[in-house]
Write a protein that holds these residues in place. Structure first.
Motif, PDB file in Angstrom:
ATOM      1  N   SER A  14      41.635  43.810  33.740  1.00  0.00           N
ATOM      2  CA  SER A  14      40.226  44.158  33.938  1.00  0.00           C
ATOM      3  C   SER A  14      39.304  42.940  33.914  1.00  0.00           C
ATOM      4  N   GLY A  15      39.843  41.762  33.618  1.00  0.00           N
ATOM      5  CA  GLY A  15      39.026  40.563  33.555  1.00  0.00           C
ATOM      6  C   GLY A  15      38.602  40.087  34.937  1.00  0.00           C
ATOM      7  N   TYR A  16      37.550  39.249  34.954  1.00  0.00           N
ATOM      8  CA  TYR A  16      37.028  38.778  36.234  1.00  0.00           C
ATOM      9  C   TYR A  16      37.997  37.814  36.910  1.00  0.00           C
TER      10      TYR A  16
ATOM     11  N   GLN B  48      42.869  39.316  42.809  1.00  0.00           N
ATOM     12  CA  GLN B  48      43.000  40.509  43.646  1.00  0.00           C
ATOM     13  C   GLN B  48      42.156  40.390  44.913  1.00  0.00           C
ATOM     14  N   SER B  49      40.954  39.855  44.772  1.00  0.00           N
ATOM     15  CA  SER B  49      40.069  39.685  45.923  1.00  0.00           C
ATOM     16  C   SER B  49      40.650  38.699  46.920  1.00  0.00           C
ATOM     17  N   TRP B  50      41.288  37.662  46.402  1.00  0.00           N
ATOM     18  CA  TRP B  50      41.922  36.668  47.270  1.00  0.00           C
ATOM     19  C   TRP B  50      43.076  37.296  48.064  1.00  0.00           C
ATOM     20  N   LEU B  51      43.851  38.140  47.396  1.00  0.00           N
ATOM     21  CA  LEU B  51      44.983  38.793  48.072  1.00  0.00           C
ATOM     22  C   LEU B  51      44.505  39.872  49.032  1.00  0.00           C
ATOM     23  N   ASP B  52      43.439  40.600  48.638  1.00  0.00           N
ATOM     24  CA  ASP B  52      42.930  41.684  49.474  1.00  0.00           C
ATOM     25  C   ASP B  52      41.403  41.749  49.333  1.00  0.00           C
ATOM     26  N   PRO B  53      40.675  41.042  50.184  1.00  0.00           N
ATOM     27  CA  PRO B  53      39.216  40.986  50.050  1.00  0.00           C
ATOM     28  C   PRO B  53      38.522  42.339  50.166  1.00  0.00           C
ATOM     29  N   LEU B  54      39.175  43.334  50.763  1.00  0.00           N
ATOM     30  CA  LEU B  54      38.528  44.630  50.991  1.00  0.00           C
ATOM     31  C   LEU B  54      38.834  45.660  49.918  1.00  0.00           C
ATOM     32  N   HIS B  55      39.531  45.253  48.857  1.00  0.00           N
ATOM     33  CA  HIS B  55      39.953  46.270  47.895  1.00  0.00           C
ATOM     34  C   HIS B  55      38.798  46.743  47.009  1.00  0.00           C
ATOM     35  N   ASP B  56      37.751  45.912  46.831  1.00  0.00           N
ATOM     36  CA  ASP B  56      36.611  46.314  46.009  1.00  0.00           C
ATOM     37  C   ASP B  56      35.392  45.514  46.442  1.00  0.00           C
ATOM     38  N   ILE B  57      34.861  45.844  47.610  1.00  0.00           N
ATOM     39  CA  ILE B  57      33.822  45.013  48.219  1.00  0.00           C
ATOM     40  C   ILE B  57      32.475  45.123  47.508  1.00  0.00           C
ATOM     41  N   GLN B  58      32.300  46.082  46.619  1.00  0.00           N
ATOM     42  CA  GLN B  58      31.049  46.220  45.894  1.00  0.00           C
ATOM     43  C   GLN B  58      31.080  45.540  44.527  1.00  0.00           C
TER      44      GLN B  58
END
Length: 408
Positions: free
Chosen positions: A223-225, A231-241
Motif C-alpha cells: 500500500s506504500g507509495y 505498479q504505475s511503471w509496469l502498468d500506467p493505466l492501472h490507477d490513473i486517478q
C-alpha cells in the motif's frame, strides 16, 4: 627566487566549452522554468499572483551559483583534498539533524527552512561524498584493491551517508549518491570481483528484507507509495486517478509534443494537470512545447556537456583530480538519467530534479559550484599542457606520460 613555471603559466585557462555549455543549460533552464510556472503562479495567492515568482528566485540562485562557480574555478582543486574532512563532517551533522528539525514537504523532511530560503543537505552530501571518496581512494593507492583495507571502509562511509538520507526519507537522492559512489569506486581501480560480490549480497539482502516484510505485513508493503510507483511503471493505466496520475499526465505531455512541439509557452499539461511542471516534470514540459526535434537538440547539448566533463577528468595530471571530476560529472549524468527516465517511463518515478534545468536553489547552486571545481581541474590540465608546449625554434615536443586511471 627561481620559479618552476613562468608567471603567465601559473594558472591555466579554464575549459571554455564546458563553461559555455553550463551557461547555456542554466539559461535554458530559467526560460523553461518561466514557461512551466508562470501560468500557475499568476493565479495563486500563495505566490502573490506574480507570474515571475519562480523565475526571479531561479535567476537569483543562478547568479549566486555563477559566483560560486567562479570562486571554485579559481581555487586549485588540491585545496579540497586538504579540507574535505570538515566539509564532510558538517554535511553528516546536517543530514543527522534534518529528519528531526527539518521542514516537512510532501511527507519528507529533507530541507532546512531559513525564512523563504530552503537548504537541502542531501545536495551537499553528493559533492561532499565525491570529495571524500576521491581523497580516500587516492590515499589508499594500491591498497584499495584489497577488500578489507580498501573497498570495505569505503562501503561503510557510503552506507552511513545513504542511510541518513533514507531517514528523511529521500530514496531518489540516496540512489543517486550510491550510484555516483559506485562510479568513483570503479574509476578508482577497485577489484571488479569484489564489486560484483558486494552487489550480489546487497540484492540478496534487499530481497530478504522485502520478503520478510511481505510475510509479516503484506498490506503495508503493497500500500506504500513506492510500491505504487513500481505498479504505475509496469502498468500506467492501472490507477490513473492515484498512483499512476503523475506518469500518465507526463506521457500525455510528451505525446502531445509530437515532432515539432506545441510551441514555447503553449503547453497544456502544465495547466493544473501535470504536477510540479517546473521541478520534477520539467522535461515533460520541454517535450510538449519543443517536440521531438527540440528535445533531441537539448539532449545533445546535455550529452556533450557530460562528455566534455569526462574528458577533462581523464586528462587531469593526477588520480585525485580524475576521481573528483569523474564523480562530479557522474553525479550529473546519473541524476539526469533518473529524472528523464522516470518522466518517460524508462524507470519508475523517483522524484528528483533535472540538473541545471529544474527549479530549485540548492540543487542549482551545488551543481554550478561542482562545475566550478571541474573547471579548476581543467585549468590545472591546461597549465600542464601550456608548460609543455613545444618550442617553435627548437621544434622539441613533449608527450603525456601519466595514466589517470589504474587498470582494474
Amino acid at each position: 627566487m627561481k620559479r618552476d613555471t613562468p608567471p603567465l603559466l601559473s594558472k591555466g585557462t579554464p575549459d571554455f566549452q564546458l563553461l559555455v555549455l553550463t551557461l547555456l543549460l542554466v539559461g535554458f533552464g530559467v526560460v523553461m522554468v518561466f514557461s512551466a510556472s508562470s501560468s500557475l503562479a499568476a493565479v495563486s495567492e500563495k505566490y502573490n499572483y506574480d507570474a515571475l515568482y519562480f523565475v526571479k528566485r531561479q535567476m537569483m540562485w543562478a547568479v549566486i551559483g555563477f559566483v560560486a562557480m567562479l570562486v571554485a574555478m579559481n581555487i586549485p582543486y588540491s585545496f579540497y583534498k586538504k579540507w574535505f574532512i570538515p566539509f564532510f563532517i558538517v554535511t553528516l551533522i546536517m543530514l543527522a539533524l534534518v529528519p528531526y528539525i527539518g521542514k516537512d514537504l510532501n511527507g519528507a523532511k529533507s530541507w532546512f527552512g531559513v525564512g523563504s530560503i530552503g537548504i537541502q543537505p542531501s545536495e551537499l552530501a553528493k559533492i561532499a561524498t565525491v570529495l571524500y571518496l576521491a581523497a580516500l581512494i587516492t590515499k589508499k593507492g594500491e591498497v584499495f584493491r584489497d577488500f578489507k583495507r580498501g573497498l570495505f571502509p569505503v562501503m561503510i562511509i557510503v552506507g552511513v551517508v545513504v542511510g541518513l538520507i533514507m531517514l528523511q526519507p529521500d530514496f531518489g537522492s540516496a540512489m543517486i549518491l550510491a550510484m555516483t559512489a559506485g562510479i568513483i569506486v570503479i574509476a578508482g581501480g577497485a577489484n571488479m570481483k569484489h564489486i560484483f560480490n558486494c552487489a550480489f549480497v546487497g540484492l540478496l539482502g534487499v530481497g530478504a528484507v522485502l520478503g520478510m516484510s511481505y510475510l509479516i505485513s503484506p498490506d503495508k508493503l503493497t500500500s506504500g507509495y513506492k510500491f505504487g510507483r513500481i505498479q504505475s511503471w509496469l502498468d500506467p493505466l492501472h490507477d490513473i486517478q492515484a498512483s499512476s496520475y503523475n506518469l500518465v499526465e507526463s506521457l500525455k505531455a510528451i505525446s502531445h509534443g509530437g515532432w515539432t512541439g506545441a510551441g514555447f509557452g503553449q503547453g497544456i499539461q502544465k495547466l493544473l494537470y501535470l504536477p510540479y511542471p517546473y521541478n520534477d516534470f520539467i522535461f515533460a514540459v520541454i517535450a510538449e512545447e519543443l517536440g521531438f526535434i527540440g528535445t533531441t537538440m537539448f539532449l545533445i547539448v546535455y550529452a556533450y556537456l557530460i562528455w566534455r566533463g569526462l574528458l577533462i577528468a581523464l586528462r587531469c595530471p593526477d588520480i585525485y583530480g580524475t576521481l573528483v571530476g569523474v564523480g562530479i560529472i557522474g553525479n550529473i549524468a546519473v541524476q539526469a538519467f533518473i529524472n528523464i527516465g522516470g518522466v518517460t517511463r524508462t524507470i519508475p518515478i523517483t522524484g528528483v530534479t533535472l540538473p541545471f534545468i529544474s527549479y530549485g536553489g540548492t540543487s542549482l547552486l551545488i551543481t554550478m559550484g561542482s562545475i566550478g571545481i571541474l573547471l579548476s581541474i581543467s585549468r590545472e590540465y591546461m597549465r600542464a599542457a601550456q608548460s609543455k608546449t613545444p618550442n617553435r625554434k627548437s621544434g622539441s615536443s613533449h608527450k603525456k606520460d601519466y595514466q589517470p586511471l589504474r587498470p582494474v
